[in-house]
Write a protein that holds these residues in place. Structure first.
Motif, short mmCIF file in Angstrom:
data_model
loop_
_atom_site.label_atom_id
_atom_site.label_comp_id
_atom_site.label_asym_id
_atom_site.label_seq_id
_atom_site.Cartn_x
_atom_site.Cartn_y
_atom_site.Cartn_z
N ASN A 133 -20.82 4.41 -9.05
CA ASN A 133 -20.80 5.20 -7.80
C ASN A 133 -21.98 4.91 -6.90
O ASN A 133 -23.01 4.52 -7.35
N TRP B 113 -24.81 12.48 -10.26
CA TRP B 113 -23.36 12.29 -10.08
C TRP B 113 -22.61 12.97 -11.24
O TRP B 113 -21.65 13.70 -11.03
N SER C 35 -22.56 16.58 -10.81
CA SER C 35 -21.58 17.06 -9.83
C SER C 35 -20.17 17.11 -10.45
O SER C 35 -19.31 17.86 -10.01
N LYS C 36 -19.95 16.28 -11.47
CA LYS C 36 -18.62 16.27 -12.10
C LYS C 36 -18.45 17.38 -13.12
O LYS C 36 -17.38 17.95 -13.24
N LEU D 199 -17.44 9.09 -18.54
CA LEU D 199 -18.13 9.61 -17.35
C LEU D 199 -19.48 8.90 -17.15
O LEU D 199 -19.88 8.63 -16.01
N SER E 178 -20.46 6.72 -13.84
CA SER E 178 -21.60 7.06 -13.00
C SER E 178 -22.30 5.80 -12.48
O SER E 178 -22.89 5.81 -11.40
#
Ligand SMILES: NC(=O)c1ccc[n+]([C@@H]2O[C@H](COP(=O)([O-])OP(=O)(O)OC[C@H]3O[C@@H](n4cnc5c(N)ncnc54)[C@H](O)[C@@H]3O)[C@@H](O)[C@H]2O)c1
Ligand SMILES: [Zn+2]
Length: 356
Positions: A356, A274, A277-278, A349, A353
């Motif tokens: 999610n 995740w 992907s950010k 972040l 994570s």
């Protein structure tokens, strides 16, 4: 496979090579010490005795099974046993067990009398495709994973996939997480092949599994050969492990739930995908693909984990060996089959994570 003096041998051929090594390189079979835990004593000793009769005259050193035993006190016990059994600088340790045994046994071999020889005979899937390969040995310091250790090269690596017949399904899937990791960081085709096979009745097709295990070992071996001391590229093998190890240590501290390494790493890979992907270009589609397969195969969304204290996990991450200059560094995917290392990730972040 033969590289840097380490031969990796499979199944029947492996026993031939090991027996010939014992007959030609050891002064007396009594100078050979087999390190086992209570389960590998029961399940794996009879197997190697059936292949190599002379091993019945070697010595067995047994410890309790489990990650909790991977500490300095167990090492001292093993050293005292070696001393009592008159081990000397020409002795050989055969590590017969999973990653805990190969990590401890390799470490003891590297320090006992300033270093004696050892052979790894991994008996778990995780041991075969990961822990026994790559020359890292180590023990935990309280709950800090692998904080003490050494790089130390075994004489031989013996892979007998028949050991997997007695392994629990839980431990089998734990090992498979590292195989998935090898696909994600370096080989998309392997990821696809493994994904397809993981949906079938896993252990049924021995030939397919031997082939997948061989491929997985080759991926790790190739990376290790390029960067044995983890100065750069080898860090990609830590994908999923920055968060994964912290989760594993957290549960070891709490002593609440038995958290297998592979399950913690599967969780770590989902969270770190995740994050990838950010900030690292991993597409949302590939992130969803990764999340979906791990959610099917691993108990990563169970209620038990929902009240994890993220601040505590973050504190554990601050001890991660990959960190430099007080920055927590991650290995992150660019796409499936391609991984970057030394990526700095903001705390916010990391925290997100988990949600999610
Ligand atoms: N050195 C490295 O590069 C490296 C890499 C990955 C993991 N590791 C380490 O490996 C460890 C995890 O390894 P693991 O998952 O193999 O754990 P493990 O060694 O604890 O084995 C899991 C369980 O399976 C049992 N077992 C082993 N072989 C069996 C068999 N053939 N039949 C029945 N039972 C069997 C063991 O007794 C144990 O209870 C962790 O400590 C991890 O840090 C090290
Ligand atoms: Zn791992």
């Amino acid at each position: 496979m033969k590289k840097d003096g380490v031969g990796i041998y499979f199944n029947n051929k492996a026993y031939e090579v090991l027996e010939s090594y014992l007959l030609t390189q050891i002064d007396s079979i009594k100078n050979t010490f087999i390190l086992v835990d209570n389960f590998t004593y029961i399940h794996c000793i009879p197997v190697i005795y059936s292949h190599i009769d002379i091993l019945k005259n070697s010595n067995i050193i047994q410890i309790k099974s489990g990650e909790k035993e991977k500490n300095i006190y167990t090492c001292i016990k093993i050293c005292k046993n070696l001393e009592k059994l008159k081990a000397n600088r020409k002795s050989l340790i055969l590590n017969l067990g999973g990653g805990v045994i190969t990590d401890i046994g390799g470490f003891v071999a590297s320090i006992f009398k300033r270093g004696i020889r050892f052979v790894n005979i991994p008996t778990t899937l995780l041991g075969m495709v990961d822990a026994a390969i790559g020359y890292k040995t180590g023990i935990n310091l309280d709950s800090i994973k692998n904080e003490i250790g050494s790089f130390y090269i075994p004489e031989l690596l013996i892979i007998d996939t028949h050991f997997l017949n007695t392994l629990s399904n839980e431990d089998f899937f734990s090992g498979m997480a590292e195989m998935f990791k090898h696909g994600l960081i370096a080989d998309k085709n392997f990821w696809i092949e493994l994904k397809e096979n993981s949906k079938k009745n896993i252990k049924k097709n021995e030939k397919t599994w031997n082939n997948l295990i061989f491929k997985s070992i080759s991926i790790k071996q190739k990376i290790v050969e390029k960067d044995p001391k983890e100065k750069g590229l080898r860090k990609i093998l830590n994908f999923g492990h920055t968060i994964g190890h912290a989760i594993e240590s957290y549960f070891m501290n709490k002593n609440k739930i038995k958290m297998l390494h592979g399950v913690a790493i599967a969780m770590g890979m989902v969270f770190e995908s995740w994050i990838s992907s950010k900030i690292n270009g991993l597409s949302i589609d590939e992130y969803e693909e990764i999340k979906s397969i791990f959610s099917i195969l691993y108990p990563i969304h169970e209620k038990n984990y929902s009240n994890i204290d993220i601040n505590e996990i973050f504190k554990i991450m601050e001890y991660d060996k990959k960190n430099e200059k007080n920055k927590i560094l991650f290995s992150l995917l660019k796409k499936i089959g391609n991984c970057s290392y030394n990526c700095q990730v903001p705390y916010s972040l990391i925290k997100e994570s988990f949600l999610n």
